[in-house]
Design a protein around this motif. Sequence first.
Motif, mmCIF file in Angstrom:
data_model
loop_
_atom_site.group_PDB
_atom_site.id
_atom_site.type_symbol
_atom_site.label_atom_id
_atom_site.label_comp_id
_atom_site.label_asym_id
_atom_site.label_seq_id
_atom_site.Cartn_x
_atom_site.Cartn_y
_atom_site.Cartn_z
ATOM 1 N N PHE A 45 32.383 53.017 16.284
ATOM 2 C CA PHE A 45 31.626 52.748 17.521
ATOM 3 C C PHE A 45 30.664 53.886 17.842
ATOM 4 O O PHE A 45 29.578 53.658 18.380
ATOM 5 N N GLU A 46 31.059 55.134 17.525
ATOM 6 C CA GLU A 46 30.275 56.299 17.941
ATOM 7 C C GLU A 46 28.916 56.419 17.252
ATOM 8 O O GLU A 46 28.108 57.276 17.633
ATOM 9 N N ILE A 99 27.504 49.372 10.910
ATOM 10 C CA ILE A 99 28.201 48.102 11.121
ATOM 11 C C ILE A 99 29.508 48.417 11.831
ATOM 12 O O ILE A 99 30.427 48.991 11.240
ATOM 13 N N ALA A 100 29.562 48.052 13.131
ATOM 14 C CA ALA A 100 30.718 48.390 13.960
ATOM 15 C C ALA A 100 31.393 47.105 14.449
ATOM 16 O O ALA A 100 31.008 46.557 15.478
ATOM 17 N N TYR A 101 32.355 46.633 13.679
ATOM 18 C CA TYR A 101 33.096 45.437 14.104
ATOM 19 C C TYR A 101 33.933 45.765 15.338
ATOM 20 O O TYR A 101 34.319 46.917 15.546
ATOM 21 N N SER A 102 34.251 44.728 16.115
ATOM 22 C CA SER A 102 35.033 44.938 17.339
ATOM 23 C C SER A 102 36.450 45.403 16.987
ATOM 24 O O SER A 102 36.919 45.216 15.859
ATOM 25 N N ARG A 103 37.106 45.992 17.992
ATOM 26 C CA ARG A 103 38.456 46.532 17.810
ATOM 27 C C ARG A 103 39.416 45.479 17.242
ATOM 28 O O ARG A 103 40.167 45.742 16.314
ATOM 29 N N GLY A 129 36.146 58.651 11.133
ATOM 30 C CA GLY A 129 36.324 57.784 12.299
ATOM 31 C C GLY A 129 37.553 56.892 12.231
ATOM 32 O O GLY A 129 37.925 56.253 13.213
ATOM 33 N N ASN A 130 38.191 56.829 11.054
ATOM 34 C CA ASN A 130 39.409 56.014 10.900
ATOM 35 C C ASN A 130 40.677 56.826 11.107
ATOM 36 O O ASN A 130 41.778 56.285 10.943
ATOM 37 N N TRP A 139 33.068 62.301 22.941
ATOM 38 C CA TRP A 139 33.038 63.698 22.481
ATOM 39 C C TRP A 139 32.153 63.895 21.251
ATOM 40 O O TRP A 139 31.389 64.846 21.154
ATOM 41 N N TRP A 140 32.238 62.943 20.320
ATOM 42 C CA TRP A 140 31.480 63.118 19.074
ATOM 43 C C TRP A 140 29.979 63.077 19.335
ATOM 44 O O TRP A 140 29.231 63.963 18.900
ATOM 45 N N TYR A 141 29.535 62.044 20.077
ATOM 46 C CA TYR A 141 28.113 61.909 20.389
ATOM 47 C C TYR A 141 27.630 63.098 21.217
ATOM 48 O O TYR A 141 26.505 63.583 21.049
#
Length: 290
Positions: free
Chosen positions: A95-96, A104-108, A138-139, A226-228
Amino acid sequence: MRRVLLVLFSCFLSTASLFAQQKLSPHWEELTADDFHRAIEVSKGTCVLPIGILEKHGPHLPLGTDLLNVRYASLHAAEKEFAVVFPEYYFGQIFEAKHEPGTIAYSRGIQLNLLQETTDEMARNGCKKVVIVNGHGGNEHLLPFFAQAQMASPKDYVVYVLDGERNRPGGPTKKSTGVDYHAGENETSNTLYTHPELTHIDRAGRESGADQKRQNLPDFLYTGIWWYARFPNHYSGDGSVAAKELGEWNVEGWISTIVEAIRAVKADDASLKIQNEFYEKSKHPLDTPQ
Ligand SMILES: [Zn+2]
């Protein structure tokens, strides 16, 4: 003479087919159905699921860097210690980086359900030991949670998670001294080793990968931003000083760790038994002795 030739020819054929039989590809998608059956036997039901992502990697590395590198390491490991390696999987948590092109950010829900259905389907096909090899920072919260969630209801297989190991201490001296989390010296060196043709090191200085320290909170408080806040360019470190030798050191170390993991998993006959004991007891907790 003709008969001798015929015998020689059939010898050659049987040797060739024997060789073809002996050499199984670790790539799931390259096996025939019959070879897949044999691959599951040879691997003792041990399968590897390398997980990457599609996200920006600084100004100089490909979107699929994590996928390319985790597959390189996993496939080289499976050549040394045989296991069946699942095809390209890049449906993780990112997501970040939604503000950057190509993410490509699939939903939770999709992330968790797809991963569950993937490991369920692998197990239905005989992969009773699924080793998830993570290639993407990110995983790092998603995968331990996923493994923990396997305790919720009975499964006839075990999920193992191998996280980290994408760089290691020692080896060639690093040139950068600051943070190096994403597309910096380590990761750029790794990609220079695995896919030099895709590494545009001359572009690495076009953006800053410095920590911009835009949040003022103590370390023990977590926020999703935090990351962004720290790395708005989705770049952390300095890729311009990368070297192939450092990449070789990191990636070969990673391959050895995956080999070690596959061997440990093959030898593990305790986890499934203990899981079954747990699932059985969890059906009637009041009978558990106090
Ligand atoms: Zn990466």
